[in-house]
Design an enzyme around this catalytic site. Structure first.
Site, mmCIF file in Angstrom:
data_model
loop_
_atom_site.group_PDB
_atom_site.id
_atom_site.type_symbol
_atom_site.label_atom_id
_atom_site.label_comp_id
_atom_site.label_asym_id
_atom_site.label_seq_id
_atom_site.Cartn_x
_atom_site.Cartn_y
_atom_site.Cartn_z
ATOM 1 N N CYS A 138 -1.012 -7.915 -6.030
ATOM 2 C CA CYS A 138 -0.264 -7.615 -4.806
ATOM 3 C C CYS A 138 0.181 -6.151 -4.897
ATOM 4 O O CYS A 138 -0.594 -5.301 -5.324
ATOM 5 C CB CYS A 138 0.920 -8.574 -4.659
ATOM 6 N N ARG A 163 -2.179 -3.215 4.732
ATOM 7 C CA ARG A 163 -2.141 -2.458 3.472
ATOM 8 C C ARG A 163 -3.474 -2.590 2.740
ATOM 9 O O ARG A 163 -3.968 -1.623 2.163
ATOM 10 C CB ARG A 163 -0.994 -2.953 2.590
#
Length: 277
Positions: free
Chosen positions: A233, A175
């Site tokens: 995050c 990611r």
């Protein structure tokens, strides 16, 4: 005060004259409600706390899990039996992310005695700990939140820290590199941020690596000397686990709570891809 404790340490404290308040924070990203799992079996006296409803505000421009309003959070903690002068231990199903979110919120709002059960429910049962399906009716607590005890970043501060200090991206490497993005508008990372997947802070059993190993890991990533450290995050949940890991390693850090879900929602913000900051 250490930030984590083992199952055996918790057993000893629960047998003492002033046992801690226990909060069950089981949660799955995009998964089913975990209250039925709690009702089927939890640590004796533990109170269930819903991450999406009680540890986050409504999703929107601030990301998928924006911080709850302090008074709403305080009311939820009082309902769960949390008082200013009582020790609190939080746990989840074993991954540690949800428990760390509760730990961070309590610490950020001024509670000075909160710890995470290392390894969560799985570690508890592996150590021979009992579980109960009994309903729990806690005595109302008196905790009143006073935000600001831990570092908190907004989008602009996170971008600045990526240039002037160390901003760690706690998501999976794919990611960060922008190879996949299963949830948010676009893949990639905040320019200047360093990839530091939360999964590498723990061993196969879900428990944190030894303090020395964590300190070495973060030093290799650039957390040395007086470097200011920030973490983000996807939506501020696994990032709290990274802040907790840094705390275990003796390194203070700030959380960008909006994280990638907030950052990527604004097309005007820059996005970097690939393995380099």
């Amino acid at each position: 005060m250490t930030a984590i404790l083992s199952a055996s340490e918790l057993m000893n404290e629960l047998a003492g004259s002033r046992p801690p308040v226990l909060l069950d924070i089981r949660w799955q990203l995009g998964g089913p409600d975990q209250r039925p799992a709690y009702e089927a079996g939890h640590l004796p006296s533990a109170v269930y706390v819903d991450l999406d409803r009680e540890l986050a505000g409504p999703a929107g421009s601030g990301g998928r899990h924006p911080l709850p309003e302090p008074e709403a959070f305080g009311a939820a903690m009082r309902r769960a039996g949390v008082s200013a002068d009582t020790a609190v231990v939080v746990y989840d199903g074993g991954l540690g992310w949800a428990a760390a979110r509760a730990w961070w919120l309590l610490r950020w709002t001024g509670h000075g005695n909160v710890r995470v059960l290392d390894g969560g429910l799985a570690a508890w049962t592996a150590a021979g700990g009992a579980v109960s399906a009994d309903a729990v009716s806690p005595v109302e607590g008196d905790f009143k939140p006073s935000p600001g005890a831990l570092g908190l970043l907004d989008a602009d501060a996170a971008a600045a820290l990526a240039r002037s200090g160390l901003l760690l991206d706690a998501r999976a490497g794919a990611r960060y590199r922008g190879e996949v993005e299963p949830i948010d508008r676009v893949g990639g990372h905040i320019p200047g941020a360093v990839s530091a997947p939360t999964s590498e802070n723990v061993g196969p059993d879900g428990r944190f690596l030894p303090t020395r190993a964590l300190h070495s890991r973060f030093a290799e990533l650039g957390a040395t000397g007086d470097t200011r450290v920030g973490v983000y995050c996807g939506s501020g949940v696994s990032g709290a686990h990274q802040v907790l890991a840094l705390e275990v390693a003796g390194i203070r850090s700030a959380l960008y709570a909006g994280s990638w879900s907030e950052w990527s929602s604004d097309p005007s913000r820059p996005v970097a891809t690939g393995p380099l900051p």
